[in-house]
Structure formats: structure tokens, C-alpha cells
Design an enzyme around this catalytic site. Structure first.
Site, PDB file in Angstrom:
ATOM      1  N   LYS A 101       4.547  61.567   2.333  1.00 27.04           N
ATOM      2  CA  LYS A 101       4.642  60.550   1.288  1.00 27.04           C
ATOM      3  C   LYS A 101       5.693  60.950   0.257  1.00 27.04           C
ATOM      4  CE  LYS A 101       2.383  57.451  -1.840  1.00 27.04           C
ATOM      5  NZ  LYS A 101       1.162  56.922  -2.443  1.00 27.04           N
ATOM      6  N   ARG A 156       2.172  54.968 -25.939  1.00 26.47           N
ATOM      7  CA  ARG A 156       3.375  54.792 -25.100  1.00 26.47           C
ATOM      8  C   ARG A 156       3.613  55.913 -24.103  1.00 26.47           C
ATOM      9  NH1 ARG A 156       5.067  53.108 -30.021  1.00 26.47           N
ATOM     10  NH2 ARG A 156       5.183  50.852 -30.208  1.00 26.47           N
ATOM     11  N   HIS A 200      -5.131  44.777   3.129  1.00 23.13           N
ATOM     12  CA  HIS A 200      -5.426  44.216   1.805  1.00 23.13           C
ATOM     13  C   HIS A 200      -6.096  42.849   1.923  1.00 23.13           C
ATOM     14  CE1 HIS A 200      -2.336  46.829  -0.582  1.00 23.13           C
ATOM     15  NE2 HIS A 200      -3.520  47.402  -0.508  1.00 23.13           N
ATOM     16  N   GLU A 245      10.293  51.798  -5.217  1.00 23.67           N
ATOM     17  CA  GLU A 245       9.976  50.843  -4.163  1.00 23.67           C
ATOM     18  C   GLU A 245      11.050  49.773  -3.958  1.00 23.67           C
ATOM     19  OE1 GLU A 245       5.902  49.667  -4.184  1.00 23.67           O
ATOM     20  OE2 GLU A 245       6.030  49.143  -2.069  1.00 23.67           O
ATOM     21  N   ASN A 248       3.249  51.051   3.613  1.00 22.65           N
ATOM     22  CA  ASN A 248       2.289  49.951   3.696  1.00 22.65           C
ATOM     23  C   ASN A 248       1.847  49.635   5.118  1.00 22.65           C
ATOM     24  OD1 ASN A 248       2.024  49.437   0.940  1.00 22.65           O
ATOM     25  ND2 ASN A 248       3.975  48.339   0.924  1.00 22.65           N
ATOM     26  N   HIS A 305      -1.339  47.785   5.696  1.00 21.17           N
ATOM     27  CA  HIS A 305      -1.810  47.282   4.407  1.00 21.17           C
ATOM     28  C   HIS A 305      -1.680  45.770   4.237  1.00 21.17           C
ATOM     29  CE1 HIS A 305      -2.140  51.491   3.487  1.00 21.17           C
ATOM     30  NE2 HIS A 305      -2.580  51.249   2.271  1.00 21.17           N
ATOM     31  N   HIS A 343     -11.345  50.803   1.452  1.00 18.32           N
ATOM     32  CA  HIS A 343      -9.905  50.713   1.669  1.00 18.32           C
ATOM     33  C   HIS A 343      -9.449  51.331   3.005  1.00 18.32           C
ATOM     34  CE1 HIS A 343      -5.700  50.367   0.579  1.00 18.32           C
ATOM     35  NE2 HIS A 343      -5.534  51.663   0.829  1.00 18.32           N
ATOM     36  N   GLU A 359      -5.615  57.261   5.715  1.00 17.94           N
ATOM     37  CA  GLU A 359      -4.292  57.389   5.074  1.00 17.94           C
ATOM     38  C   GLU A 359      -3.540  58.612   5.606  1.00 17.94           C
ATOM     39  OE1 GLU A 359      -3.008  55.025   3.149  1.00 17.94           O
ATOM     40  OE2 GLU A 359      -4.599  54.129   1.927  1.00 17.94           O
ATOM     41  N   ARG A 381      10.234  52.906   0.760  1.00 14.94           N
ATOM     42  CA  ARG A 381       8.852  53.130   0.366  1.00 14.94           C
ATOM     43  C   ARG A 381       7.893  52.109   0.982  1.00 14.94           C
ATOM     44  NH1 ARG A 381       6.919  55.217  -5.553  1.00 14.94           N
ATOM     45  NH2 ARG A 381       4.710  55.054  -5.198  1.00 14.94           N
ATOM     46  N   LYS A 399       2.251  55.873  -8.866  1.00 15.07           N
ATOM     47  CA  LYS A 399       1.790  54.503  -9.118  1.00 15.07           C
ATOM     48  C   LYS A 399       0.418  54.574  -9.755  1.00 15.07           C
ATOM     49  CE  LYS A 399       3.720  51.626  -5.435  1.00 15.07           C
ATOM     50  NZ  LYS A 399       3.254  50.775  -4.304  1.00 15.07           N
TER      51      LYS A 399
HETATM   52  N1  LIG Z   1      -1.766  55.065  -6.660  1.00 19.17           N
HETATM   53  C1  LIG Z   1      -1.590  55.071  -5.358  1.00 19.17           C
HETATM   54  O1  LIG Z   1      -0.503  55.295  -4.854  1.00 19.17           O
HETATM   55  C2  LIG Z   1      -2.767  54.815  -4.496  1.00 19.17           C
HETATM   56  C3  LIG Z   1      -2.702  55.073  -3.129  1.00 19.17           C
HETATM   57  C4  LIG Z   1      -3.829  54.863  -2.354  1.00 19.17           C
HETATM   58  C5  LIG Z   1      -4.987  54.421  -2.953  1.00 19.17           C
HETATM   59  N2  LIG Z   1      -5.025  54.161  -4.279  1.00 19.17           N
HETATM   60  C6  LIG Z   1      -6.244  53.680  -4.929  1.00 19.17           C
HETATM   61  O2  LIG Z   1      -7.275  54.615  -4.720  1.00 19.17           O
HETATM   62  C7  LIG Z   1      -8.516  53.953  -4.803  1.00 19.17           C
HETATM   63  C8  LIG Z   1      -9.410  54.433  -3.699  1.00 19.17           C
HETATM   64  O3  LIG Z   1      -9.574  55.818  -3.851  1.00 19.17           O
HETATM   65  P1  LIG Z   1     -10.853  56.591  -3.294  1.00 19.17           P
HETATM   66  O4  LIG Z   1     -11.121  56.201  -1.920  1.00 19.17           O
HETATM   67  O5  LIG Z   1     -10.663  58.027  -3.610  1.00 19.17           O
HETATM   68  O6  LIG Z   1     -12.019  55.906  -4.150  1.00 19.17           O
HETATM   69  P2  LIG Z   1     -13.013  56.390  -5.299  1.00 19.17           P
HETATM   70  O7  LIG Z   1     -12.283  57.079  -6.381  1.00 19.17           O
HETATM   71  O8  LIG Z   1     -13.810  55.201  -5.649  1.00 19.17           O
HETATM   72  O9  LIG Z   1     -13.955  57.440  -4.567  1.00 19.17           O
HETATM   73  C9  LIG Z   1     -14.808  57.000  -3.549  1.00 19.17           C
HETATM   74  C10 LIG Z   1     -16.277  57.303  -3.851  1.00 19.17           C
HETATM   75  O10 LIG Z   1     -16.512  58.706  -3.725  1.00 19.17           O
HETATM   76  C11 LIG Z   1     -17.095  59.229  -4.910  1.00 19.17           C
HETATM   77  N3  LIG Z   1     -16.592  60.601  -5.023  1.00 19.17           N
HETATM   78  C12 LIG Z   1     -15.348  60.979  -5.343  1.00 19.17           C
HETATM   79  N4  LIG Z   1     -15.210  62.298  -5.183  1.00 19.17           N
HETATM   80  C13 LIG Z   1     -16.398  62.764  -4.765  1.00 19.17           C
HETATM   81  C14 LIG Z   1     -16.866  64.056  -4.401  1.00 19.17           C
HETATM   82  N5  LIG Z   1     -16.059  65.110  -4.384  1.00 19.17           N
HETATM   83  N6  LIG Z   1     -18.161  64.179  -4.027  1.00 19.17           N
HETATM   84  C15 LIG Z   1     -18.962  63.080  -3.975  1.00 19.17           C
HETATM   85  N7  LIG Z   1     -18.566  61.838  -4.271  1.00 19.17           N
HETATM   86  C16 LIG Z   1     -17.301  61.691  -4.666  1.00 19.17           C
HETATM   87  C17 LIG Z   1     -16.680  58.295  -5.993  1.00 19.17           C
HETATM   88  O11 LIG Z   1     -17.542  58.337  -7.086  1.00 19.17           O
HETATM   89  C18 LIG Z   1     -16.711  56.956  -5.263  1.00 19.17           C
HETATM   90  O12 LIG Z   1     -18.040  56.502  -5.216  1.00 19.17           O
HETATM   91  C19 LIG Z   1      -8.216  52.464  -4.724  1.00 19.17           C
HETATM   92  O13 LIG Z   1      -8.413  51.893  -5.999  1.00 19.17           O
HETATM   93  C20 LIG Z   1      -6.753  52.401  -4.338  1.00 19.17           C
HETATM   94  O14 LIG Z   1      -6.091  51.286  -4.889  1.00 19.17           O
HETATM   95  C21 LIG Z   1      -3.943  54.353  -5.055  1.00 19.17           C
HETATM   96 ZN   LIG Z   2      -3.696  52.651   1.127  1.00 21.07          ZN
END
Ligand SMILES: NC(=O)c1ccc[n+]([C@@H]2O[C@H](COP(=O)([O-])OP(=O)(O)OC[C@H]3O[C@@H](n4cnc5c(N)ncnc54)[C@H](O)[C@@H]3O)[C@@H](O)[C@H]2O)c1
Ligand SMILES: [Zn+2]
Length: 367
Positions: free
Chosen positions: A228, A123, A253, A238, A246, A249, A266, A186, A242, A144
Site C-alpha cells: 500500500k 487546524r 461498497h 489519489e 479499490n 470495493h 467491510h 485487505e 492509487r 486518509k
Molecule cells: N483510512 C483508510 O485508508 C481506511 C482503509 C480501510 C478501512 N478503513 C476504515 O476502517 C474501518 C474498519 O476498520 P476495522 O475493521 O478495524 O473496524 P473497527 O475499528 O470497528 O474494529 C472492528 C471491531 O473490533 C473491535 N476491536 C478492535 N480491536 C480489538 C482488539 N484488539 N480486541 C478485541 N476487539 C477489538 C472493535 O471494537 C470493533 O468492534 C472502516 O470504517 C473503514 O472505512 C479506512
Molecule cells: Zn477496504
């Protein structure tokens, strides 16, 4: 070191940003009241773990912490209930109790997955984010956390704030170029929704930023997080404001969904989405062509090597269908975040489908 606080009353937490910060992890955990009697559990992926896990574990063990870890494959597909179960199983196996702390070592995928595991484990246990991508500056603010369902992205989730975010900008140097560009999408979004001066600064310093130069990159991450954080502090769950986060997005999306989270990453999808939003704003008279909002948005994204043209392979009907599916569609109507100027946006409901279709056509011609 750059620093900011995400101000959420008793759930407030610091984001520390700086070169070489990983070496300070043990002392920063201690500063947040996380003590060696608490077992740490690091989750990372197969790209990040070989680069940074050993350093992190060694540092923690030298400081007297006991830590376990679990490595998952890289990529969006690990944001799933199957991996939640796998990670939970590993956590139980090594005897993690309610006092344990989860550490997310990786990008946004690892942050979302680990954060959700921490939110659900017994939990809820605390978690710490150690973002290793630029895009994760976005996911490190706001709390989130989620995994995906086959029918939709981030459908199974929670709000769970981290106890600490420790951002070592040195880790960004191993990121593939494409991921760096996508991460900037972003950062640029945060400028475009909130601050003309930050947007101009991003444009003026693009080459230093793209080569991850200090102190520019730390400053960009801090500003992006601060914007942010300001938005989120005013609207943690949200309800209204907030939604401006988007920008790009609604379209983005849809593009991601059609390319099955595969073709466009993304940041690339929301880059095209931000172009479409700017073109739609111009079309419905929210901005005037002489304000050059769409033109400036496009040239800024191009400075960061981001795609601006909607690839012709995307059928407009498919995009509309995907948009209708997106959870951001309210009461069957399309809700858009649209620019009114550089650094300012408005939430617009009830946009005519004909305007959306026309905008998408124009977006296919953008150069
Ligand atoms: N929670 C939120 O508010 C929020 C906001 C924006 C995005 N997201 C989420 O984030 C995700 C996308 O994040 P991302 O773009 O970081 O993706 P990711 O975590 O998949 O990283 C992208 C790629 O880079 C590699 N990688 C990461 N760090 C590295 C490093 N230092 N050196 C070499 N390779 C590295 C990873 O293994 C992966 O292949 C999505 O799932 C999205 O929904 C969440
Ligand atoms: Zn985003």
C-alpha cells in the site's frame, strides 16, 4: 520488530510492527520527537479500552507524559460529525493546545475518526496510530481520515498522515475470529493487486497466519503495508495509481451500503467484491478461464474463511443502484479495478451494464 517507512518527503513516517510493542510506546514517541511537555489525548472504543487503555496510560505516565483519554462506543456509527464534536469538546475541556498529540487506540474506525479529529483540531495537530485490528493495517497507510455522512461513507474527511504507527501484534489475539478473517481480506487484496509471490506465500502459510503465529503475521502486515505504501507514495492524493487499491470495493461498497453497514462487515463485502471483479474480468476477456485467476482468487479467499458467494437476498437492481451512488462512479460510468493476472490489475472504464448484471448472477452461484 519489523519496520517500514512510508516515504512521503517531509510527511514520511515509520510503521513499527511487533509482538509486545505497546510497552515501547513512550520510547518510540520520544524517538519521533514527541516529548513529555506535549499533552497526549488517546481515543479508543468500548471494546478496546478495557483491554489495553490502562496499560498504555500507565506506561506513558511512568515515562512522564500527561495524557487524557476519551472512550466512544464500538462500531462504524461513531465515524460521524456528532462524535467529532464530542471528542473535540473533551479535548478542549482538558485543555489540549496546538502542541498536543492525538493517539488512536483501536481499529480502522478509531483510526479514521481520531485522525480526522486531529486533522481538524485547531487546524491540525499530529496523531499516532496504534492499530488493534488486522484490517487497520490498511488504514494505517495513506493518511486518509474521515467520518461518514448519512448519505455516504467517508464523505467528510482529509488527508492527514500520522507521525507514527505502532502495531503491537499481541493485541490481535483478542480480536473476534470474524474480524481476523475480514482483516485478511485487505491483506489478500494487497497481494492480488501487486504481487503473485506474496499471494502465493499467503496461500502457502494460511494456517500459520490464521493462528496469528510469529513471524508470519508480522511479515504479512509488513508486506501488506509495504505494498500500500508503494502505491500511495506514487500517488498520495489519489490521482491515478492509487485507485488500484479499490479492487473489490466498487461491488463491496455497494453491498455494504445495501446491508446498511450492518449485515456484512467491510472485509467480507470486499471479499465478495473481489470475486465479482475476477468473474467480470473473465467475462469481458481480460483473463482467460485457463489462467484460473477467478478460480484461484475464490480458493484463496475460502482458505481465509471469507465469503465468496453473493447472498441471494441481495437484489441485483439494488446493487446497481448503490454502485451508481458510490463516489467512485466517474461521470455516471462504472469504473472497475479488475485483475489481469494474480498480482496484477487494470483500471477499466465503460463496462457494459449487461456484463455487470451477468457477473452478479454468476456470483450468486459461486461455491
Ligand atoms: N483510512 C483508510 O485508508 C481506511 C482503509 C480501510 C478501512 N478503513 C476504515 O476502517 C474501518 C474498519 O476498520 P476495522 O475493521 O478495524 O473496524 P473497527 O475499528 O470497528 O474494529 C472492528 C471491531 O473490533 C473491535 N476491536 C478492535 N480491536 C480489538 C482488539 N484488539 N480486541 C478485541 N476487539 C477489538 C472493535 O471494537 C470493533 O468492534 C472502516 O470504517 C473503514 O472505512 C479506512
Ligand atoms: Zn477496504
Amino acid at each position: 520488530m519489523n519496520q517500514l517507512t512510508v516515504d512521503l518527503g517531509e510527511r514520511s513516517y515509520p510503521i513499527l510492527i511487533g509482538k509486545g510493542l505497546l510497552r515501547q510506546l513512550p520510547q518510540q514517541l520520544a524517538a519521533r520527537g514527541i516529548e513529555p511537555r506535549q499533552t497526549l489525548f488517546i481515543v479508543s472504543d468500548e471494546h478496546v479500552a478495557p483491554l489495553y487503555l490502562e496499560q498504555v496510560v500507565n506506561g506513558l505516565e511512568q515515562a512522564g507524559y500527561r495524557c487524557g483519554y476519551h472512550i466512544v462506543p464500538a462500531g462504524e456509527q461513531v465515524k460521524s460529525l456528532a462524535y467529532l464534536e464530542e471528542i473535540t469538546g473533551k479535548a478542549l475541556e482538558i485543555g489540549l493546545d496546538r502542541n498536543s498529540v492525538f493517539l488512536a487506540l483501536g481499529g480502522g474506525v478509531i483510526g479514521d475518526l481520531t485522525g480526522f479529529c486531529a486533522a481538524a483540531y485547531m487546524r491540525g495537530v499530529p496523531f499516532v496510530q496504534i492499530p488493534t485490528t488486522l484490517l487497520a493495517h490498511d488504514s494505517s497507510v495513506g493518511g486518509k481520515v474521515a467520518v461518514n455522512h448519512p448519505l455516504g461513507k467517508n464523505i467528510i474527511g482529509a488527508f492527514h498522515q500520522p507521525s507514527l504507527v505502532l502495531y503491537d501484534t499481541e493485541t490481535l489475539t483478542t480480536l473476534p475470529k470474524r474480524e481476523i478473517y475480514a482483516g485478511f481480506a485487505e491483506v489478500l487484496k494487497h497481494g492480488l493487486i501487486w504481487s503473485e509471490s506474496f499471494t502465493n506465500w499467503l496461500s502457502d502459510n494460511a494456517s500459520s497466519l490464521l493462528s496469528l503465529e510469529s513471524p508470519f503475521i508480522e511479515e504479512a502486515i509488513q508486506q501488506g503495508c509495504a505494498i500500500k505504501a508503494e502505491v500511495v507514495s506514487n500517488d498520495e492524493r489519489e490521482q491515478g495509481l492509487r485507485a488500484i487499491l479499490n479492487l473489490g470495493h466498487t461491488f463491496g461498497h455497494a453491498l455494504e451500503a445495501i446491508s446498511s453497514y450492518g449485515g456484512l462487515i467491510h472485509g467480507e463485502a470486499i471479499s465478495i467484491g473481489m470475486v465479482a471483479a475476477a468473474l467480470l474480468a473473465e467475462r469481458i476477456g481480460l483473463t482467460k478461464a485457463e489462467d484460473r485467476v477467478a478460480e484461484r482468487t475464490i480458493s484463496l479467499l475460502k482458505q481465509y474463511h471469507l465469503p465468496v458467494q453473493l447472498p441471494s437476498a441481495f437484489a441485483i437492481d439494488d446493487i446497481l443502484a448503490a454502485m451508481r451512488h458510490d463516489k467512485k462512479g466517474k461521470d455516471g460510468k462504472f469504473v472497475f479495478v479488475l485483475p489481469t493476472a494474480i498480482g496484477a490489475v487494470e483500471i477499466v472504464e465503460n463496462v457494459d451494464e449487461a456484463d455487470i448484471i451477468e457477473t452478479l448472477k454468476i456470483c450468486k452461484e459461486v461455491e
